[in-house]
Motif scaffolding. Structure first.
Motif, mmCIF file in Angstrom:
data_model
loop_
_atom_site.group_PDB
_atom_site.id
_atom_site.type_symbol
_atom_site.label_atom_id
_atom_site.label_comp_id
_atom_site.label_asym_id
_atom_site.label_seq_id
_atom_site.Cartn_x
_atom_site.Cartn_y
_atom_site.Cartn_z
ATOM 1 N N ARG A 45 0.833 -1.206 0.000
ATOM 2 C CA ARG A 45 0.000 0.000 0.000
ATOM 3 C C ARG A 45 0.866 1.254 0.000
ATOM 4 O O ARG A 45 0.585 2.212 -0.724
ATOM 5 C CB ARG A 45 -0.943 0.004 1.208
ATOM 6 C CG ARG A 45 -2.051 -1.005 1.120
ATOM 7 C CD ARG A 45 -3.017 -0.713 -0.006
ATOM 8 N NE ARG A 45 -3.755 0.506 0.302
ATOM 9 C CZ ARG A 45 -4.376 1.268 -0.596
ATOM 10 N NH1 ARG A 45 -4.350 0.940 -1.865
ATOM 11 N NH2 ARG A 45 -5.021 2.333 -0.225
ATOM 12 N N THR A 46 1.929 1.252 0.779
ATOM 13 C CA THR A 46 2.838 2.403 0.823
ATOM 14 C C THR A 46 3.471 2.641 -0.540
ATOM 15 O O THR A 46 3.689 3.780 -0.939
ATOM 16 C CB THR A 46 3.931 2.182 1.895
ATOM 17 O OG1 THR A 46 3.281 2.072 3.170
ATOM 18 C CG2 THR A 46 4.916 3.327 1.940
ATOM 19 N N ALA A 47 3.720 1.551 -1.269
ATOM 20 C CA ALA A 47 4.314 1.650 -2.598
ATOM 21 C C ALA A 47 3.278 2.004 -3.665
ATOM 22 O O ALA A 47 3.621 2.157 -4.838
ATOM 23 C CB ALA A 47 5.006 0.334 -2.960
ATOM 24 N N GLY A 48 2.005 2.123 -3.258
ATOM 25 C CA GLY A 48 0.971 2.542 -4.191
ATOM 26 C C GLY A 48 0.133 1.435 -4.801
ATOM 27 O O GLY A 48 -0.675 1.691 -5.691
ATOM 28 N N ALA A 49 0.294 0.210 -4.339
ATOM 29 C CA ALA A 49 -0.500 -0.899 -4.871
ATOM 30 C C ALA A 49 -1.970 -0.734 -4.484
ATOM 31 O O ALA A 49 -2.284 -0.286 -3.383
ATOM 32 C CB ALA A 49 0.019 -2.233 -4.348
ATOM 33 N N SER A 50 -2.841 -1.115 -5.389
ATOM 34 C CA SER A 50 -4.278 -1.021 -5.123
ATOM 35 C C SER A 50 -4.730 -2.216 -4.289
ATOM 36 O O SER A 50 -4.065 -3.263 -4.253
ATOM 37 C CB SER A 50 -5.056 -0.996 -6.432
ATOM 38 O OG SER A 50 -4.985 -2.274 -7.060
ATOM 39 N N TRP A 51 -5.899 -2.057 -3.664
ATOM 40 C CA TRP A 51 -6.480 -3.177 -2.928
ATOM 41 C C TRP A 51 -6.800 -4.322 -3.877
ATOM 42 O O TRP A 51 -6.680 -5.492 -3.513
ATOM 43 C CB TRP A 51 -7.736 -2.731 -2.173
ATOM 44 C CG TRP A 51 -7.422 -1.858 -1.004
ATOM 45 C CD1 TRP A 51 -7.728 -0.533 -0.861
ATOM 46 C CD2 TRP A 51 -6.724 -2.230 0.191
ATOM 47 N NE1 TRP A 51 -7.261 -0.069 0.348
ATOM 48 C CE2 TRP A 51 -6.645 -1.082 1.017
ATOM 49 C CE3 TRP A 51 -6.157 -3.413 0.645
ATOM 50 C CZ2 TRP A 51 -6.031 -1.097 2.261
ATOM 51 C CZ3 TRP A 51 -5.535 -3.421 1.892
ATOM 52 C CH2 TRP A 51 -5.475 -2.275 2.677
ATOM 53 N N VAL A 52 -7.189 -4.008 -5.100
ATOM 54 C CA VAL A 52 -7.487 -5.041 -6.101
ATOM 55 C C VAL A 52 -6.236 -5.866 -6.400
ATOM 56 O O VAL A 52 -6.286 -7.099 -6.441
ATOM 57 C CB VAL A 52 -8.056 -4.406 -7.392
ATOM 58 C CG1 VAL A 52 -8.176 -5.435 -8.498
ATOM 59 C CG2 VAL A 52 -9.397 -3.742 -7.121
ATOM 60 N N ALA A 53 -5.102 -5.209 -6.595
ATOM 61 C CA ALA A 53 -3.858 -5.914 -6.896
ATOM 62 C C ALA A 53 -3.408 -6.773 -5.712
ATOM 63 O O ALA A 53 -2.974 -7.918 -5.892
ATOM 64 C CB ALA A 53 -2.763 -4.914 -7.274
ATOM 65 N N ILE A 54 -3.521 -6.231 -4.512
ATOM 66 C CA ILE A 54 -3.133 -6.977 -3.314
ATOM 67 C C ILE A 54 -4.027 -8.198 -3.150
ATOM 68 O O ILE A 54 -3.556 -9.313 -2.908
ATOM 69 C CB ILE A 54 -3.179 -6.070 -2.071
ATOM 70 C CG1 ILE A 54 -2.100 -4.985 -2.169
ATOM 71 C CG2 ILE A 54 -3.020 -6.892 -0.791
ATOM 72 C CD1 ILE A 54 -2.244 -3.867 -1.160
ATOM 73 N N ALA A 55 -5.328 -7.997 -3.307
ATOM 74 C CA ALA A 55 -6.287 -9.101 -3.185
ATOM 75 C C ALA A 55 -5.990 -10.200 -4.199
ATOM 76 O O ALA A 55 -6.042 -11.384 -3.868
ATOM 77 C CB ALA A 55 -7.710 -8.575 -3.354
ATOM 78 N N MET A 57 -3.135 -11.004 -5.513
ATOM 79 C CA MET A 57 -1.934 -11.742 -5.101
ATOM 80 C C MET A 57 -2.216 -12.689 -3.938
ATOM 81 O O MET A 57 -1.596 -13.741 -3.823
ATOM 82 C CB MET A 57 -0.806 -10.777 -4.727
ATOM 83 C CG MET A 57 -0.286 -9.963 -5.894
ATOM 84 S SD MET A 57 0.188 -10.951 -7.334
ATOM 85 C CE MET A 57 1.522 -11.912 -6.673
ATOM 86 N N LEU A 58 -3.165 -12.319 -3.083
ATOM 87 C CA LEU A 58 -3.501 -13.155 -1.933
ATOM 88 C C LEU A 58 -4.589 -14.185 -2.258
ATOM 89 O O LEU A 58 -4.889 -15.049 -1.430
ATOM 90 C CB LEU A 58 -3.957 -12.275 -0.757
ATOM 91 C CG LEU A 58 -2.880 -11.375 -0.167
ATOM 92 C CD1 LEU A 58 -3.484 -10.465 0.896
ATOM 93 C CD2 LEU A 58 -1.742 -12.197 0.415
ATOM 94 N N GLY A 59 -5.192 -14.061 -3.433
ATOM 95 C CA GLY A 59 -6.229 -15.008 -3.821
ATOM 96 C C GLY A 59 -7.540 -14.814 -3.081
ATOM 97 O O GLY A 59 -8.261 -15.780 -2.829
#
Length: 76
Positions: A45-55, A57-59
């Protein structure tokens, strides 16, 4: 000061013939994975990743990751 976790020892103990020792090791692994995941999400998040992108990656769904991590970007 944080305590360093010996992941290889926990993995080894998770395969122990003693089921209680294996369960204890698995609980330790779960705690460490949760801790590391939270750190990685904060960094993303600090690097600017969206919640969609994080989600992705976590499946999990965007809503699930947003709910778990509060949906707030931590300010430096």
């Amino acid at each position: 000061m944080t305590e360093e976790v010996d992941m290889s020892a926990l993995v080894s103990h998770a395969e122990d013939d003693d089921p209680l020792r294996a369960l204890g090791a698995l609980a330790g692994l779960r705690r460490e994975v949760e801790r590391r995941e939270a750190v990685a999400v904060r960094r993303a998040r600090t690097a600017g990743a969206s919640w969609v992108a994080i989600a992705a990656m976590l499946g999990v769904s965007k809503q699930a990751v947003h709910r778990k991590y509060g949906g707030r970007r931590r300010e430096a």
